[in-house]
Motif scaffolding. Structure first.
Motif, PDB file in Angstrom:
ATOM      1  N   ASN A 419     -27.044  59.700  86.523  1.00  0.00           N
ATOM      2  CA  ASN A 419     -26.978  58.233  86.584  1.00  0.00           C
ATOM      3  C   ASN A 419     -27.195  57.722  88.001  1.00  0.00           C
ATOM      4  OD1 ASN A 419     -26.200  57.067  83.860  1.00  0.00           O
ATOM      5  ND2 ASN A 419     -24.639  58.656  84.043  1.00  0.00           N
ATOM      6  N   HIS A 420     -26.832  58.518  89.002  1.00  0.00           N
ATOM      7  CA  HIS A 420     -26.956  58.064  90.391  1.00  0.00           C
ATOM      8  C   HIS A 420     -28.421  57.849  90.787  1.00  0.00           C
ATOM      9  CE1 HIS A 420     -22.719  58.577  91.334  1.00  0.00           C
ATOM     10  NE2 HIS A 420     -22.742  59.757  90.733  1.00  0.00           N
ATOM     11  N   ILE A 421     -29.337  58.570  90.154  1.00  0.00           N
ATOM     12  CA  ILE A 421     -30.752  58.464  90.549  1.00  0.00           C
ATOM     13  C   ILE A 421     -31.278  57.049  90.325  1.00  0.00           C
ATOM     14  CG2 ILE A 421     -33.073  59.356  90.069  1.00  0.00           C
ATOM     15  CD1 ILE A 421     -31.823  62.018  89.337  1.00  0.00           C
ATOM     16  N   ALA A 422     -30.698  56.327  89.371  1.00  0.00           N
ATOM     17  CA  ALA A 422     -31.169  54.967  89.080  1.00  0.00           C
ATOM     18  C   ALA A 422     -31.010  54.034  90.279  1.00  0.00           C
ATOM     19  CB  ALA A 422     -30.410  54.405  87.880  1.00  0.00           C
ATOM     20  N   THR A 435     -33.578  70.429  83.368  1.00  0.00           N
ATOM     21  CA  THR A 435     -32.271  69.917  83.788  1.00  0.00           C
ATOM     22  C   THR A 435     -31.512  69.415  82.561  1.00  0.00           C
ATOM     23  OG1 THR A 435     -33.101  67.670  84.180  1.00  0.00           O
ATOM     24  CG2 THR A 435     -33.172  69.210  86.038  1.00  0.00           C
ATOM     25  N   LYS A 436     -30.247  69.057  82.780  1.00  0.00           N
ATOM     26  CA  LYS A 436     -29.384  68.594  81.699  1.00  0.00           C
ATOM     27  C   LYS A 436     -29.289  67.079  81.661  1.00  0.00           C
ATOM     28  CE  LYS A 436     -26.617  72.827  81.783  1.00  0.00           C
ATOM     29  NZ  LYS A 436     -25.289  73.427  82.116  1.00  0.00           N
ATOM     30  N   VAL A 437     -30.332  66.399  82.080  1.00  0.00           N
ATOM     31  CA  VAL A 437     -30.319  64.940  82.041  1.00  0.00           C
ATOM     32  C   VAL A 437     -30.167  64.473  80.594  1.00  0.00           C
ATOM     33  CG1 VAL A 437     -32.859  64.797  81.937  1.00  0.00           C
ATOM     34  CG2 VAL A 437     -31.520  62.848  82.787  1.00  0.00           C
ATOM     35  N   GLU A 438     -29.322  63.461  80.402  1.00  0.00           N
ATOM     36  CA  GLU A 438     -29.084  62.912  79.067  1.00  0.00           C
ATOM     37  C   GLU A 438     -29.792  61.573  78.909  1.00  0.00           C
ATOM     38  OE1 GLU A 438     -24.853  64.675  77.478  1.00  0.00           O
ATOM     39  OE2 GLU A 438     -24.806  62.862  78.697  1.00  0.00           O
ATOM     40  N   GLN A 439     -29.811  61.133  77.685  1.00  0.00           N
ATOM     41  CA  GLN A 439     -30.597  59.952  77.331  1.00  0.00           C
ATOM     42  C   GLN A 439     -30.125  58.696  78.053  1.00  0.00           C
ATOM     43  OE1 GLN A 439     -32.066  59.718  73.315  1.00  0.00           O
ATOM     44  NE2 GLN A 439     -31.159  57.697  73.090  1.00  0.00           N
ATOM     45  N   THR A 440     -28.829  58.469  78.109  1.00  0.00           N
ATOM     46  CA  THR A 440     -28.313  57.249  78.742  1.00  0.00           C
ATOM     47  C   THR A 440     -28.711  57.186  80.220  1.00  0.00           C
ATOM     48  OG1 THR A 440     -26.426  57.265  77.234  1.00  0.00           O
ATOM     49  CG2 THR A 440     -26.239  55.924  79.227  1.00  0.00           C
ATOM     50  N   ALA A 441     -28.542  58.302  80.920  1.00  0.00           N
ATOM     51  CA  ALA A 441     -28.911  58.333  82.336  1.00  0.00           C
ATOM     52  C   ALA A 441     -30.404  58.115  82.513  1.00  0.00           C
ATOM     53  CB  ALA A 441     -28.484  59.663  82.955  1.00  0.00           C
ATOM     54  N   LEU A 443     -32.541  56.540  80.540  1.00  0.00           N
ATOM     55  CA  LEU A 443     -32.896  55.143  80.258  1.00  0.00           C
ATOM     56  C   LEU A 443     -32.586  54.257  81.457  1.00  0.00           C
ATOM     57  CD1 LEU A 443     -31.682  54.814  76.565  1.00  0.00           C
ATOM     58  CD2 LEU A 443     -34.050  54.767  77.377  1.00  0.00           C
ATOM     59  N   SER A 444     -31.458  54.535  82.104  1.00  0.00           N
ATOM     60  CA  SER A 444     -31.097  53.758  83.292  1.00  0.00           C
ATOM     61  C   SER A 444     -32.096  53.995  84.427  1.00  0.00           C
ATOM     62  CB  SER A 444     -29.685  54.139  83.736  1.00  0.00           C
ATOM     63  OG  SER A 444     -29.305  53.430  84.888  1.00  0.00           O
ATOM     64  N   ILE A 445     -32.492  55.250  84.607  1.00  0.00           N
ATOM     65  CA  ILE A 445     -33.475  55.578  85.646  1.00  0.00           C
ATOM     66  C   ILE A 445     -34.786  54.840  85.386  1.00  0.00           C
ATOM     67  CG2 ILE A 445     -34.906  57.437  86.588  1.00  0.00           C
ATOM     68  CD1 ILE A 445     -32.509  59.329  86.069  1.00  0.00           C
ATOM     69  N   LEU A 446     -35.263  54.882  84.147  1.00  0.00           N
ATOM     70  CA  LEU A 446     -36.541  54.236  83.812  1.00  0.00           C
ATOM     71  C   LEU A 446     -36.448  52.716  83.985  1.00  0.00           C
ATOM     72  CD1 LEU A 446     -37.478  56.298  80.626  1.00  0.00           C
ATOM     73  CD2 LEU A 446     -38.414  56.553  82.929  1.00  0.00           C
ATOM     74  N   ASN A 447     -35.293  52.176  83.708  1.00  0.00           N
ATOM     75  CA  ASN A 447     -35.123  50.724  83.802  1.00  0.00           C
ATOM     76  C   ASN A 447     -35.178  50.240  85.243  1.00  0.00           C
ATOM     77  OD1 ASN A 447     -34.532  48.084  82.735  1.00  0.00           O
ATOM     78  ND2 ASN A 447     -32.432  48.356  83.440  1.00  0.00           N
ATOM     79  N   PHE A 448     -34.597  51.010  86.165  1.00  0.00           N
ATOM     80  CA  PHE A 448     -34.485  50.559  87.557  1.00  0.00           C
ATOM     81  C   PHE A 448     -35.549  51.164  88.480  1.00  0.00           C
ATOM     82  CE2 PHE A 448     -30.158  49.856  85.930  1.00  0.00           C
ATOM     83  CZ  PHE A 448     -29.973  48.541  86.302  1.00  0.00           C
ATOM     84  N   CYS A 449     -36.219  52.210  88.054  1.00  0.00           N
ATOM     85  CA  CYS A 449     -37.246  52.857  88.898  1.00  0.00           C
ATOM     86  C   CYS A 449     -38.634  52.544  88.350  1.00  0.00           C
ATOM     87  CB  CYS A 449     -37.005  54.361  88.964  1.00  0.00           C
ATOM     88  SG  CYS A 449     -35.395  54.823  89.640  1.00  0.00           S
ATOM     89  N   ASP A 467     -38.533  58.973  71.319  1.00  0.00           N
ATOM     90  CA  ASP A 467     -39.246  57.738  70.993  1.00  0.00           C
ATOM     91  C   ASP A 467     -38.671  56.566  71.782  1.00  0.00           C
ATOM     92  OD1 ASP A 467     -41.057  58.875  69.292  1.00  0.00           O
ATOM     93  OD2 ASP A 467     -39.990  58.349  67.448  1.00  0.00           O
ATOM     94  N   LEU A 468     -37.354  56.521  71.896  1.00  0.00           N
ATOM     95  CA  LEU A 468     -36.712  55.467  72.681  1.00  0.00           C
ATOM     96  C   LEU A 468     -37.078  55.598  74.157  1.00  0.00           C
ATOM     97  CD1 LEU A 468     -34.759  53.077  72.759  1.00  0.00           C
ATOM     98  CD2 LEU A 468     -32.872  54.711  72.947  1.00  0.00           C
ATOM     99  N   ILE A 469     -37.131  56.833  74.644  1.00  0.00           N
ATOM    100  CA  ILE A 469     -37.524  57.065  76.039  1.00  0.00           C
ATOM    101  C   ILE A 469     -38.970  56.617  76.264  1.00  0.00           C
ATOM    102  CG2 ILE A 469     -37.923  58.847  77.776  1.00  0.00           C
ATOM    103  CD1 ILE A 469     -34.975  58.266  77.225  1.00  0.00           C
TER     104      ILE A 469
END
Length: 620
Positions: A419-422, A435-441, A443-449, A467-469
């Motif tokens: 989540n910090h990467i966002a 890596t073990k990146v999860e969907q919520t993190a 989505l946050s990265i894609l939204n802010f980066c 599909d959501l990603i």
């Protein structure tokens, strides 16, 4: 005095130097394949040789297979051979992710770091644990397809099964060579002559370079021969090679160079000369330019010569781009501490493969970035198993200008840490392979980066809905040029449609081993129509790719350079001819296991399109 006597004195001194050096280096020459030393040595006392296969695969940088299966994974290196002596493409072998130079010739390719020593050419690695620690006498590597990738074999002093971690972890190079081209893909047992070491080991590391290979190398097993007691070698030597008095280049670069960094490049007492000779006549900038061609260990040595060169070697301008990956085994908290004052202007930093087994602590890494992170633009941390959530938090806080972050195979980072990467909105390249990146993190990265241009999500198995990603990427990442979705298990035609509509600048797309995509839905044809800039498209192991898809690519993606349709049963020679005639820049076409494309067709296409590398794999 007769001129004979001075000559005898010189020869005596020479012979003494040879013997002294041989004793100091534990007679390393006897086992080195690059030394022509004939010896009458014999081991005392006589030990029974122990022969053992790898018990466990401890660590690796990449593999072709999935995280949830055994096919083509590094885990196949544990135990007895599955395939050898057979040759061919078998799922029971260990296969790395890349081969050849194709990955260096696509839109996602990264610029190399300068100052990388010529002796360091490793691209991937795997570490193997054995049951019994032994003094190695031989290492056998069973290669079953396209051999020749192994460039370095190392042994570690740490016992992975010991309850008490050692105070110091040592790595020694048993054997090292530059990449070589092996004629033919047939299986072989590779047994290089290895150097004798002065500690027992049950941890062996193989490093590979696949750049000269025509296809993926496949490894079946590794056999370690050794004895429990350290061999004692006699000094009866019939001939000593002249090269034996020279410092071993690999060992010097790998070992002593970084020891110099830790011990001698800190505060040294230098003699002050009245003048600096011709260096006083050279402009400061010219001396800096000359020194920019030296490796880091060479800078360490040069800094010990005089105060002028010490000043130049410590100038932060010498450390704008710094790769410590070649010295991964020697880098620790002390190394980073000594480098802090010199890296205040650093923009590119490569710490890939470093810091494992406690060499770099979270606090040591954090202290370094707090001093040196403000100007960082590119940070490579591949296989950095010391990284945790605190490290990612420090990166996002201390590196406000960061544009490229590589966390490939950092599989020890907990899911919530991503989540910090966002917070790094300036990111243009993000590599999260294995890596073990999860969907919520994510989505946050894609939204802010939204500035992302290159994104790797290969083998990220904890994402539930690709599909959501893909929909988020299509909505937010309009500048995306390359996307790696290798082995994502649940993306469908819906996600592909959203991606193609929103990311029309895409030049590279890897959908290899994505089983939920079906050509009958029109997803591949839609890709071809919406993404005219495509240069690389991997549809590996998608059995449904058909002539319609190939014809759409031929009509719309004329800049295509690399296409992988391994495993399809529905592509005919006629559609491939259309593709080759239309895509004049095509250089790689993988049709392995394509049932309609036999060897006769490949030979014909090769004859008519000689500039295209057409790969047809086989199994015997």
């Amino acid at each position: 005095m007769s001129p004979v006597f001075p000559m005898l004195t010189v020869l005596s001194m020479f012979y003494y130097m040879c013997l002294r050096r041989r004793a100091r280096t534990a007679t390393r020459g006897e086992m080195n394949s690059r030394r022509a030393i004939e010896s009458n040595t014999r081991a005392l006392p006589i030990n029974v040789e122990i022969v053992q296969y790898a018990k466990e695969v401890l660590d690796f940088s990449s593999h072709y297979g999935s995280e949830n299966s055994m096919s083509y994974t590094m885990w196949n290196l544990a135990g007895i051979p599955n395939v050898y002596p057979s040759s061919g493409d078998f799922t029971q072998t260990a296969v790395f992710r890349t081969y050849g130079t194709w990955w260096d010739r696509c839109p996602s390719a990264r610029l190399p770091f300068k100052r990388t020593p010529s002796t360091f050419c490793s691209q991937d690695y795997v570490e193997l644990a054995f049951e019994e620690p032994v003094y190695p006498t031989a290492v056998h590597i069973l290669e079953t397809y396209h051999p020749g990738a192994v460039v370095r074999i190392l042994a570690c002093s740490a016992n992975p099964y010991s309850q008490n971690p050692p105070a110091e972890v040592r790595w020694e190079i048993l054997w090292s060579e530059a990449p070589t081209k092996v004629n033919g893909p047939q299986a072989r047992q590779f047994t290089p002559c290895i150097k004798q070491i002065n500690f027992p080991t049950n941890l062996i590391r193989l490093e590979v370079n696949s750049s000269l290979l025509d296809y993926y190398t496949e490894l079946d097993a590794v056999v370690l021969h050794g004895v429990k007691e350290r061999p004692v070698l006699s000094l009866k030597t019939s001939m000593i090679d002249m090269n034996d008095i020279d410092e071993d280049e690999d060992e010097e670069k790998f070992g002593c160079g970084m020891d110099t960094l830790n011990k001698q490049f800190s505060i040294v007492t230098l003699r002050e000369w009245p003048t600096n000779g011709y260096f006083d006549k050279l402009p400061y900038e010219l001396i800096q330019l000359i020194l920019s061609h030296l490796t880091v260990p060479d800078l360490c040595r040069l800094a010990q010569t005089c105060k002028l060169l010490y000043q130049h070697c410590c100038d932060p301008l010498q450390y704008i781009h710094l790769s410590l990956q070649p010295y991964w085994a020697r880098i620790n908290d002390t190394s980073l501490e000594y480098l802090q004052s010199r890296c205040t202007l650093i923009q590119w930093l490569n710490l890939s493969w470093t810091g494992n087994r406690g060499a770099i602590s979270v606090s040591g890494f954090s202290r370094f970035l707090k001093v040196c992170g403000s100007e960082l633009v590119r940070l490579e941390l591949s296989c950095g198993h010391f990284l945790n959530e605190t490290c990612l938090e420090v990166i996002t806080e201390m590196c406000p200008n960061l544009q490229e972050l590589n966390l490939s195979s950092c599989d020890k980072i907990p899911p919530q840490a991503f989540n910090h990467i966002a917070k790094v909105g300036s990111l243009k390249r993000l590599i999260l392979y294995r890596t073990k990146v999860e969907q919520t993190a994510l989505l946050s990265i894609l939204n802010f980066c939204s500035e992302l241009q290159h994104l790797s999500l290969g083998s990220c198995v904890m994402i539930e809905d690709y599909d959501l990603i893909a929909s988020m990427m299509g909505a937010k990442c309009k500048k995306l040029r390359s996307l790696d979705l290798w082995r994502c298990k649940n993306i469908t035609e819906s996600g592909i449609a959203e991606l193609a509509s929103g990311c029309q600048l895409l030049e590279e797309l890897d959908l290899g081993w994505c089983p939920t995509l079906q050509s009958s839905t029109g997803c591949f044809a839609n890709l071809a129509r919406k993404l005219p800039n495509l240069q690389k498209l991997f549809l590996t192991a998608n059995r449904s790719v058909c002539d319609t898809d190939i014809e759409e690519l031929a009509a719309n993606c004329t800049h295509l350079r690399q296409l992988d349709i391994l495993g399809t049963r529905m592509v005919s020679p006629a559609s491939l001819r259309k593709l080759l005639e239309s895509c004049k820049d095509l250089s790689l076409l993988d049709v392995s296991f394509c049932s309609q494309i036999d060897n006769r067709v490949v030979l014909e296409l090769n004859a008519n399109f000689p500039n295209v590398f057409i790969k047809k794999s086989f199994t015997q």
